[in-house]
Design an enzyme around this catalytic site. Structure first.
Site, short mmCIF file in Angstrom:
data_model
loop_
_atom_site.label_atom_id
_atom_site.label_comp_id
_atom_site.label_asym_id
_atom_site.label_seq_id
_atom_site.Cartn_x
_atom_site.Cartn_y
_atom_site.Cartn_z
CE1 TYR A 158 -4.15 1.52 -0.20
CE2 TYR A 158 -3.57 2.68 1.82
CZ TYR A 158 -4.41 2.50 0.73
OH TYR A 158 -5.51 3.32 0.58
CE LYS A 165 -7.16 6.18 1.04
NZ LYS A 165 -8.17 7.06 0.38
#
Ligand code: NAD
Ligand code: 0WE
Length: 258
Positions: A158, A165
């Site tokens: 990720y 995020k």
């Protein structure tokens, strides 16, 4: 009762019928909200046509191009909202992007351009859209964004999106703190992995989904409709006391240690 009638909602991030934003738009519509939809324009207008056809059953009052990297498009979007509605009650931020090469392999190899692009599109855009929405939310409002567990724990590959995020979740708190006095609530939904255009392009997504199906308390993944229902709740007066929160819609996966 969950009632969004009289509410005007601007929804970003619909690309196709698998988009989380599509699940959200459908549930907001079902609860009675009047919709405006933005799409990411491309040169050939292919995206525009697809999204227009998809959303037409929801009778959006506004259908506007909005690339969040372009201040002019953002200003024109909110100008159109001001002219059509004179106010805004709900803003849905459901977009993210990182270059494919940044989403596998060593995080330490993240490029300067890749980092800046991922954080501009995926993180700064929430603050920029909130800035534009604030003057239109005189009667209060609700802003929601989409996040993922990879923003607080390491999820392999990720990578830079996790950093984006983490910044997005902190932006939710700073925005909630500032906008609270205007009765604007700002929250994020942390969704479990769902097969969408963005996630299907990710290597190993099916293995991750299988892992969630084995590990999560509910022994399954979540659907766009479930995320949409939570979004409708957060945008409704039923959630009038909730702001600055990250709400997990992930079959309970995040509570597990093993
Ligand atoms: P998606 O591909 O359907 O949606 C991503 C959207 O971002 C697309 O509509 C795309 O047009 C838009 N976008 C990209 N660059 C843009 C730009 N410059 N300007 C405007 N729009 C732009 O995928 P999705 O999975 O529905 O993603 C929506 C959100 O949900 C993202 O924030 C994503 O990080 C988050 N999320 C996804 C999952 C998942 O597993 N799919 C899980 C948790 C959170
Ligand atoms: O936020 C996301 C997806 C974000 C995303 C996906 C892509 C793929 C195609 C952003 N940019 C791009 N750019 C592309 O070119 N998710 C939460 C889904 C997701 O993405 C992952 C995941 C999960 C889950 C990437 C690596 C590991 C796990």
């Amino acid at each position: 009762m969950l009632d969004l009638s009289q509410k005007k909602a601007l929804v970003t991030g619909i690309a196709n019928n698998r988009s989380i934003a599509w699940g959200i738009a459908q549930q907001l519509h079902q609860a009675g909200a009047e919709l405006g939809v933005t799409y990411l324009p491309d040169e050939r207008g292919k995206f525009e046509k697809k999204v227009r056809e998809l959303v037409s059953p929801l009778n959006p009052s506004l259908f506007l191009p909005c690339n969040v990297q372009d201040d002019t498009q953002i200003e024109e979007t909110f100008q159109a909202v001001a002219e059509k509605w004179g106010k805004l009650d709900i803003l849905v931020h459901s977009l993210a992007f990182a270059g494919k090469e940044e989403l596998s392999g060593d995080f330490s190899k993240t490029s300067r351009e890749g980092f800046n692009q991922a954080l501009e599109i995926s993180t700064y855009s929430l603050t920029r859209l909130a800035q534009a929405a604030k003057p239109l939310m005189n009667e209060g409002g609700s802003i929601i964004t989409m996040t993922y567990l990879g923003g607080e724990r390491v999820v392999p590959n990720y990578n830079v999106m996790g950093v984006a995020k983490a910044g997005l979740e902190m932006s939710v708190r700073y925005l909630a703190s500032e906008l609270g006095e205007q009765n604007i609530r700002v929250n994020a939904i942390s969704a479990g992995p769902i097969r969408t255009l963005a996630s299907s392009a990710v290597g190993g997504i099916l293995d991750m989904i299988r892992h969630v199906e084995e590990t999560a308390p509910l022994k399954r993944t979540v659907t766009q409709t479930e995320v949409g229902n939570t979004a409708a709740f957060l945008c409704s007066d039923l959630a009038s006391g909730i702001t600055g929160q990250i709400l997990y819609v992930d079959s309970g996966y995040n509570i597990m240690g093993m």
